[in-house]
Each structure stands twice: as C-alpha cells, then as structure tokens.
Design a protein around this motif. Structure first.
Motif, PDB file in Angstrom:
ATOM      1  N   VAL A 205      28.614 148.773 -23.673  1.00  0.00           N
ATOM      2  CA  VAL A 205      28.615 147.318 -23.533  1.00  0.00           C
ATOM      3  C   VAL A 205      29.669 146.874 -22.529  1.00  0.00           C
ATOM      4  O   VAL A 205      29.395 146.065 -21.622  1.00  0.00           O
ATOM      5  CB  VAL A 205      28.859 146.641 -24.904  1.00  0.00           C
ATOM      6  CG1 VAL A 205      29.074 145.144 -24.732  1.00  0.00           C
ATOM      7  CG2 VAL A 205      27.686 146.904 -25.842  1.00  0.00           C
ATOM      8  N   GLU A 206      30.871 147.395 -22.659  1.00  0.00           N
ATOM      9  CA  GLU A 206      31.972 146.999 -21.770  1.00  0.00           C
ATOM     10  C   GLU A 206      31.657 147.352 -20.320  1.00  0.00           C
ATOM     11  O   GLU A 206      31.862 146.536 -19.410  1.00  0.00           O
ATOM     12  CB  GLU A 206      33.268 147.685 -22.222  1.00  0.00           C
ATOM     13  CG  GLU A 206      33.778 147.178 -23.565  1.00  0.00           C
ATOM     14  CD  GLU A 206      34.635 148.178 -24.306  1.00  0.00           C
ATOM     15  OE1 GLU A 206      35.014 147.875 -25.464  1.00  0.00           O
ATOM     16  OE2 GLU A 206      34.929 149.263 -23.760  1.00  0.00           O
ATOM     17  N   ALA A 207      31.142 148.564 -20.108  1.00  0.00           N
ATOM     18  CA  ALA A 207      30.844 149.004 -18.741  1.00  0.00           C
ATOM     19  C   ALA A 207      29.694 148.205 -18.139  1.00  0.00           C
ATOM     20  O   ALA A 207      29.725 147.847 -16.952  1.00  0.00           O
ATOM     21  CB  ALA A 207      30.528 150.496 -18.729  1.00  0.00           C
ATOM     22  N   CYS A 208      28.664 147.914 -18.942  1.00  0.00           N
ATOM     23  CA  CYS A 208      27.522 147.157 -18.424  1.00  0.00           C
ATOM     24  C   CYS A 208      27.884 145.695 -18.169  1.00  0.00           C
ATOM     25  O   CYS A 208      27.385 145.086 -17.215  1.00  0.00           O
ATOM     26  CB  CYS A 208      26.343 147.261 -19.384  1.00  0.00           C
ATOM     27  SG  CYS A 208      25.615 148.925 -19.455  1.00  0.00           S
ATOM     28  N   CYS A 209      28.745 145.122 -18.999  1.00  0.00           N
ATOM     29  CA  CYS A 209      29.216 143.757 -18.748  1.00  0.00           C
ATOM     30  C   CYS A 209      30.008 143.694 -17.442  1.00  0.00           C
ATOM     31  O   CYS A 209      29.871 142.742 -16.669  1.00  0.00           O
ATOM     32  CB  CYS A 209      30.089 143.267 -19.907  1.00  0.00           C
ATOM     33  SG  CYS A 209      29.180 142.848 -21.408  1.00  0.00           S
ATOM     34  N   THR A 210      30.816 144.718 -17.205  1.00  0.00           N
ATOM     35  CA  THR A 210      31.579 144.780 -15.950  1.00  0.00           C
ATOM     36  C   THR A 210      30.638 144.859 -14.757  1.00  0.00           C
ATOM     37  O   THR A 210      30.839 144.189 -13.733  1.00  0.00           O
ATOM     38  CB  THR A 210      32.523 146.002 -15.961  1.00  0.00           C
ATOM     39  OG1 THR A 210      33.448 145.864 -17.047  1.00  0.00           O
ATOM     40  CG2 THR A 210      33.293 146.115 -14.652  1.00  0.00           C
ATOM     41  N   LEU A 211      29.581 145.668 -14.881  1.00  0.00           N
ATOM     42  CA  LEU A 211      28.594 145.802 -13.809  1.00  0.00           C
ATOM     43  C   LEU A 211      27.955 144.451 -13.502  1.00  0.00           C
ATOM     44  O   LEU A 211      27.850 144.045 -12.336  1.00  0.00           O
ATOM     45  CB  LEU A 211      27.539 146.829 -14.217  1.00  0.00           C
ATOM     46  CG  LEU A 211      26.485 147.264 -13.200  1.00  0.00           C
ATOM     47  CD1 LEU A 211      25.955 148.648 -13.560  1.00  0.00           C
ATOM     48  CD2 LEU A 211      25.312 146.289 -13.122  1.00  0.00           C
ATOM     49  N   ILE A 212      27.527 143.733 -14.536  1.00  0.00           N
ATOM     50  CA  ILE A 212      26.899 142.422 -14.337  1.00  0.00           C
ATOM     51  C   ILE A 212      27.882 141.460 -13.689  1.00  0.00           C
ATOM     52  O   ILE A 212      27.541 140.728 -12.746  1.00  0.00           O
ATOM     53  CB  ILE A 212      26.390 141.857 -15.677  1.00  0.00           C
ATOM     54  CG1 ILE A 212      25.190 142.674 -16.186  1.00  0.00           C
ATOM     55  CG2 ILE A 212      26.003 140.385 -15.549  1.00  0.00           C
ATOM     56  CD1 ILE A 212      23.962 142.610 -15.304  1.00  0.00           C
ATOM     57  N   ALA A 213      29.110 141.443 -14.181  1.00  0.00           N
ATOM     58  CA  ALA A 213      30.123 140.510 -13.658  1.00  0.00           C
ATOM     59  C   ALA A 213      30.405 140.780 -12.188  1.00  0.00           C
ATOM     60  O   ALA A 213      30.506 139.851 -11.376  1.00  0.00           O
ATOM     61  CB  ALA A 213      31.405 140.610 -14.481  1.00  0.00           C
ATOM     62  N   GLU A 214      30.532 142.045 -11.816  1.00  0.00           N
ATOM     63  CA  GLU A 214      30.915 142.400 -10.448  1.00  0.00           C
ATOM     64  C   GLU A 214      29.760 142.261  -9.458  1.00  0.00           C
ATOM     65  O   GLU A 214      29.978 141.856  -8.310  1.00  0.00           O
ATOM     66  CB  GLU A 214      31.441 143.841 -10.415  1.00  0.00           C
ATOM     67  CG  GLU A 214      32.784 144.011 -11.116  1.00  0.00           C
ATOM     68  CD  GLU A 214      33.279 145.441 -11.088  1.00  0.00           C
ATOM     69  OE1 GLU A 214      34.444 145.669 -11.465  1.00  0.00           O
ATOM     70  OE2 GLU A 214      32.507 146.346 -10.687  1.00  0.00           O
ATOM     71  N   ASP A 215      28.547 142.585  -9.887  1.00  0.00           N
ATOM     72  CA  ASP A 215      27.429 142.636  -8.942  1.00  0.00           C
ATOM     73  C   ASP A 215      26.531 141.404  -8.963  1.00  0.00           C
ATOM     74  O   ASP A 215      25.836 141.140  -7.990  1.00  0.00           O
ATOM     75  CB  ASP A 215      26.575 143.878  -9.215  1.00  0.00           C
ATOM     76  CG  ASP A 215      27.245 145.158  -8.746  1.00  0.00           C
ATOM     77  OD1 ASP A 215      26.737 145.767  -7.796  1.00  0.00           O
ATOM     78  OD2 ASP A 215      28.278 145.529  -9.313  1.00  0.00           O
ATOM     79  N   PHE A 216      26.536 140.663 -10.068  1.00  0.00           N
ATOM     80  CA  PHE A 216      25.601 139.545 -10.178  1.00  0.00           C
ATOM     81  C   PHE A 216      26.249 138.237 -10.616  1.00  0.00           C
ATOM     82  O   PHE A 216      25.666 137.175 -10.459  1.00  0.00           O
ATOM     83  CB  PHE A 216      24.480 139.886 -11.177  1.00  0.00           C
ATOM     84  CG  PHE A 216      23.680 141.087 -10.790  1.00  0.00           C
ATOM     85  CD1 PHE A 216      22.642 140.988  -9.870  1.00  0.00           C
ATOM     86  CD2 PHE A 216      23.976 142.336 -11.315  1.00  0.00           C
ATOM     87  CE1 PHE A 216      21.899 142.095  -9.507  1.00  0.00           C
ATOM     88  CE2 PHE A 216      23.242 143.456 -10.951  1.00  0.00           C
ATOM     89  CZ  PHE A 216      22.204 143.332 -10.038  1.00  0.00           C
ATOM     90  N   GLY A 217      27.433 138.322 -11.185  1.00  0.00           N
ATOM     91  CA  GLY A 217      28.053 137.134 -11.757  1.00  0.00           C
ATOM     92  C   GLY A 217      27.629 136.960 -13.200  1.00  0.00           C
ATOM     93  O   GLY A 217      26.444 137.042 -13.526  1.00  0.00           O
ATOM     94  N   TRP A 218      28.585 136.730 -14.071  1.00  0.00           N
ATOM     95  CA  TRP A 218      28.343 136.641 -15.507  1.00  0.00           C
ATOM     96  C   TRP A 218      28.219 135.180 -15.881  1.00  0.00           C
ATOM     97  O   TRP A 218      29.168 134.408 -15.769  1.00  0.00           O
ATOM     98  CB  TRP A 218      29.496 137.328 -16.209  1.00  0.00           C
ATOM     99  CG  TRP A 218      29.487 137.333 -17.704  1.00  0.00           C
ATOM    100  CD1 TRP A 218      28.657 136.669 -18.535  1.00  0.00           C
ATOM    101  CD2 TRP A 218      30.393 138.064 -18.537  1.00  0.00           C
ATOM    102  NE1 TRP A 218      28.977 136.942 -19.843  1.00  0.00           N
ATOM    103  CE2 TRP A 218      30.039 137.794 -19.881  1.00  0.00           C
ATOM    104  CE3 TRP A 218      31.462 138.929 -18.289  1.00  0.00           C
ATOM    105  CZ2 TRP A 218      30.740 138.342 -20.963  1.00  0.00           C
ATOM    106  CZ3 TRP A 218      32.154 139.472 -19.358  1.00  0.00           C
ATOM    107  CH2 TRP A 218      31.782 139.186 -20.674  1.00  0.00           C
TER     108      TRP A 218
END
Length: 593
Positions: A205-218
């Motif tokens: 969860v933590e790693a995938c949330c980071t991916l979304i935040a960095e690449d797409f915006g959360w």
C-alpha cells in the motif's frame, strides 16, 4: 507531494483514514438502479461493532475466520472487523466446491465462517458440519441452516447488539503479525495458504501510494472493484490500497455490466487482469469496425503510431495524424472509460505487450504490474517516470530487492515477502531460502532497472530436442486473432507444438452466416472449411514465431475455458493441469495421425 505514513497494522490505517474522511462516501454499491454509498464514519462504526460482536461470541486473538462472499461493502467491513478483533481472515472464492471448502476449512483450522447468502452456503455448510473446528456460522443475509451442531449468528444482529465507538478499538497487532491466509487459486495442485502479515500488505500500500503520488498526483481517487476480493491482487490493490489513499470504492455488478458500470462510476484507477483487457480490446475493435469509414481508419492509424512510439518514437511525418487522432478518436475512447482514468493497471497474469500498446495508443495510461500472492502481491509496476515499455513489468517497488539467479529465476526480498505457507513447512522451505522468495518466474532486468518476465519456470515447454518454448507468449498471440477466443498449447518432449482452441463465438456466428454453414458445435467440429479458416489464423501467428514455437496442429475445445468448469482460475488464468486431463489424449493423438 502527499505521503503515506507508516502504520503498525491495517486496522490502524483504516481508522486513521476514517477519522480524517468522516462523512465522505466510501463504499458504493448498486441498489436497484441507483448507486448507494456508505460513508467512512458509517463503515468505521460497523467495523468496530462487528469486531466487538465477534469477540462476544467467543472468538480469540489468532483465531481464523473464513470469509465467503461476493464483492460487496460487507466483504470489506467483515475483513476489517475480523482483524480488529485480533483474528485472521481466510478469504475464499465463491466458486469453490464443497471439496475446496473442506480443504481450506481443515487446513486453516478456521473457528468461524462468515458467508453472504444461502446460495453460497449450500456447498459450504456440509464442509463446515464435517469440520473439526469450525462451529460458528455468521450469515450476512438472513438464512436458515437447519438442524446441525453449527452455532448460527446474524451478521447484522451482531452489529446491532454490540454498538461500539470506533475510538474504543485498540489493535495491538504489529507489522509482523499475521493478517490473513490467502489460498492460492492454483493453476495446478491443491491450494496452499499464503501467510500475509500486516507489514507485507502495508508495504504494498505504501509503495503504491507513493507511485500514484509521484507519477499521477494523489487526489480524490475512485476505484471500481471487479476482481474477486478473495484474490490477493484485488484484496490489496482493490481494497487496502484504496483505503491507504482515502479513496472511494464502488463494487461492480459483474462482467456483463462492467462497461456500463465504468461509465457510471467514472473511476480514476482500474485494477484488472489481462484477460479482461483482451476482451475490452476485442469489443472496441469490433465496435469501431462496424462504424467503418473514418473511425476504423483512425483506430488503425492510432495503433500504428502507438507501435512506433513504443519502439522508440513517433516520426515527424506522423505528428499531424497523431494530433487528428488525439482530437477525434481518443476523447471517444476516454468517455467509454468514464473520462477521468489516470491509469489502468494490469496484473495477476502475463500480458501480451500488444494489448498494452493498443490501450496506450488510444490515450489510456496502461501500467503492467508483476507479483504473486507470496509477495502481498505486488513486486513491481510500470511507471511513467521510469519509461513505459510494454514488454517489461517496470522497476521493483520501493524497498524491494530483486535479483536474477544463475538459472534465470527471479528472486525477491523485502517486508512484502510472506512468512511462509500455513502448515506447510516443506513448501515453505522450497520457496523461501535465506530470506529470498524464489518466484518460479524466469526473467531479466534491463538497463533502466525494469523487470522483464520471459516465462514461468514450471510452465516452460521443453521439446524433444531440449529447446524451451514459452506457452504464455504463443497463447497470447493466438488470442489476439479475431477467430480465436482462448488457447492452450502443448508439446512437452514432443517434436512440435499443438493446441486446444476455443473459437471466438461472434466470429463463428459471422462465419456461419457468411458461408451458410450449420452453426452447431457438432457440425463445425468436422467442417473442413471452418477448420481451414482457423488454421489460417494460426498461420498468421506462426509467421512471427520461431520454428520451435510454431503450432502445427490443433483440436477444438468441447466448451470455453471457464471458472465454473474449473478450467480457469478466478483470476482468469488457464489451469493447464485440468486442460491436460481433459484434452491430453486428443492432443497426443495429433502426433500419431
């Protein structure tokens, strides 16, 4: 950039998100023709009360609780409540037979079972009655279980009888403690119980949330849950990941209504398996072909330009057409997917790169992930900042170590790796060595750190000359042909490849109408012209294969591969051992005639 904090357990993460979100909508489902949502605070109240109810009927920390339900808000509430009570969730597939249930109940030692309705209870209750430890049944919907030694409770009454404030729930679980036992759906052999600890899922969860935040915006994310929640991919990706994002989850009504559900819900992130993308691609192509003219021309140009982009870049002379496609075609495709998709994530099985390129060509950001239940389950995922390359599954998630063994096997280490198979030390010792998970997948890592899967170690076909053939690659190419719906190839220790084919039903209907042939399975199986048309499709694929990979002969399947006939797993992967049992003798006969 928003960041996700480290939580001690999944329960703490949920209640933190619920406190922050309050009355905002959380779990949505269809009631009649309307979508209805439960708020975060409503769900938190039910989770807390159900957890108290589970403790009140005698469940103790560490007890296993089996969960048998279709995707619905009560699934999520039950899962969270089981963990909030200090127990361990054992999700199981709604397609399981009585024999499957018996194996899982006995192997897990479940003390209680939560089941959603009377229909799902029918194959379950005989197994529960015979079980040595499972003595409690909790029905989400009202049901009667008749006279038995089982102790029955109403799910809703347990909540009503034990009102509890969410702030009073204190979960003492650590990241190392067991959260759930997920039984692999199994493309071969009896299901094994994978022990997923809180930290394994939280890491994902933590790693995938980071991916979304960095690449797409959360932002205010919206998910449409479609895959079975009893599958590790949906359990993490379609439930706990959205919880980590503070997202809203809608539960799809089923495959037949998925397209309309997508347009109604307008998700921002979709988590789906390759087989569904193959189906969606076929439907889009056929729909556009029927429109003909400009639409068909634009689709072909879009895919051609997308292929060039994937190969290295769009030539300058294609830029004007690229602008036309972007203005006239891509908005129509985006609307079919709700109009606000940030990313479609494929996982759970190998993806043919052409499928990814197809959707990417139409303006939809397409990410392929890689993982397995034993890794909670996400190991890596494509991401734009690493460069999207459809024949890779992207770089490993943060804080995941990946290396390639001398024989090409992919090895993984990190908090995401399971603590072992439940009550199965022999299998645990086989796949966990010095902290490394031996995935059984063959692959390599490119110069940008992206993993490329070349095959499953156990699925490799080795012909009579010792050459290796990747069945997934050939099968994926076959099912891209409009004539072929499903395929399985064989040829172990044989001179060439043969196949079982399931013809595409729509193509078959069109062929029969065009040729005047009788459109029954028994008539078509011996129709030489029909078989010649299918062989022409196979030969188109063979042109792009090496000599050892080419399919020389085939038989027609008796029926489509489905979950119901046990020929596909719930995540829509073919079960090779089942298909070989059904068709093995006929495939062997292809080498004799």
């Amino acid at each position: 950039m928003r960041q996700i904090e480290k939580f001690p357990n999944l329960v703490a993460m949920f209640f933190a998100r619920a406190t922050a979100a309050g009355d905002r909508p959380f779990l949505g489902h269809k009631v009649g023709d309307e979508w209805v949502s439960l708020s975060w605070v409503d769900v938190a109240q039910q989770v807390a009360s159900l957890a108290a109810g589970l403790r009140a009927i005698g469940l103790q920390p560490g007890d296993r609780v089996m969960l048998v339900s279709e995707n619905r808000p009560e699934w999520c509430i039950s899962d969270l409540a089981i963990m909030a009570a200090g127990c361990v969730t054992v999700p199981t597939y709604i397609t399981n037979t009585e024999r499957d249930h018996t194996h899982i109940i006995e192997n897990s030692g479940a003390r209680a079972i939560i089941v959603s309705n009377a229909k799902l209870a029918r194959p379950l209750l005989p197994a529960a009655i015979r079980a040595s430890e499972a003595k409690i049944v909790i029905g989400i919907d009202d049901m009667r279980i008749g006279q038995s030694a089982l102790e029955y409770h109403s799910w809703r009454q347990l909540i009503a009888d034990h009102p509890t404030d969410p702030s009073d729930v204190v979960s003492t679980a650590t990241r190392d403690d067991l959260a759930c036992i997920i039984y692999t759906s199994g493309t071969g052999g009896a299901p094994r119980g994978v022990q997923q600890h809180h930290g394994a899922i939280l890491h994902n969860v933590e790693a995938c949330c980071t991916l979304i935040a960095e690449d797409f915006g959360w932002d205010d994310e919206i998910f449409l849950s479609f895959l079975p929640l009893s599958h590790a991919y949906e359990h993490t990706g379609g439930q706990h990941f959205p919880i980590g994002l503070g997202a809203q989850i809608f539960y799809a009504e089923g495959l037949e209504k998925l397209a309309s559900n997508i347009e109604e819900v307008r998700p921002t992130i979709m988590v789906v398996v390759p087989r569904l993308f193959e189906v969606l691609r076929t439907r889009i192509v056929k729909s556009v072909e029927k429109q003909g003219g400009l639409s068909n021309y634009l689709l072909n140009r879009a895919v051609a330009i997308g292929g060039k982009k994937a190969a290295g870049g769009v030539p300058l002379y294609d830029q004007p057409m690229n602008l036309i496609v972007s203005a006239l075609l891509k908005p129509k495709i985006a609307k079919r997917f709700g109009g606000r998709i940030k990313a479609m994530v494929s996982g759970g099985a190998p993806l043919n790169p052409e499928i990814g390129i197809f959707f990417q060509s139409l303006g939809l950001t397409f990410l392929q992930g890689y993982g397995q239940t034993e890794a909670a389950p996400v190991i890596s995922c494509n991401r734009p900042r690493a460069g999207l390359k459809m024949d890779t599954v992207g770089p490993p998630l943060d804080e995941v170590e990946v290396r390639i063994a001398d024989d090409g096997e992919i090895l993984v280490r990190g908090e995401l790796v399971m603590h072992g198979y439940w009550r199965n030390p022999e299998e645990t010792a086989r796949v966990l060595k010095d902290g490394w998970l031996h995935t059984g997948d063959i692959g390599e890592i490119d110069d940008r750190g992206r993993i490329k899967i070349t095959d499953r170690k156990k699925d490799l076909i080795i012909n009579d000359k010792g050459d290796n053939v990747s069945p997934q690659k050939v099968e994926g190419m076959l099912t891209l042909q409009p004539e072929i719906g499903q395929a399985m190839i064989a040829g172990d220790r044989r001179p060439y490849m043969v196949a079982v084919l399931v013809p595409d039903p729509e193509w078959t209907q069109e062929w029969c109408a065009r040729t005047g042939a009788a459109c029954s399975a028994t008539a078509l199986i011996d129709d030489l012209d029909y078989r010649a048309a299918l062989m022409a499709a196979v030969e188109r694929v063979n042109k792009d294969l090496s000599v050892i990979e080419r399919v020389r002969r085939f038989i027609l399947a008796d029926e489509p591969f489905t979950i119901e006939n046990q020929q596909m797993t719930p995540s829509l992967k073919i079960r090779r051992h089942v298909l070989k049992d059904v068709y093995g003798a006929r495939l062997d006969a292809l080498y004799k005639s």
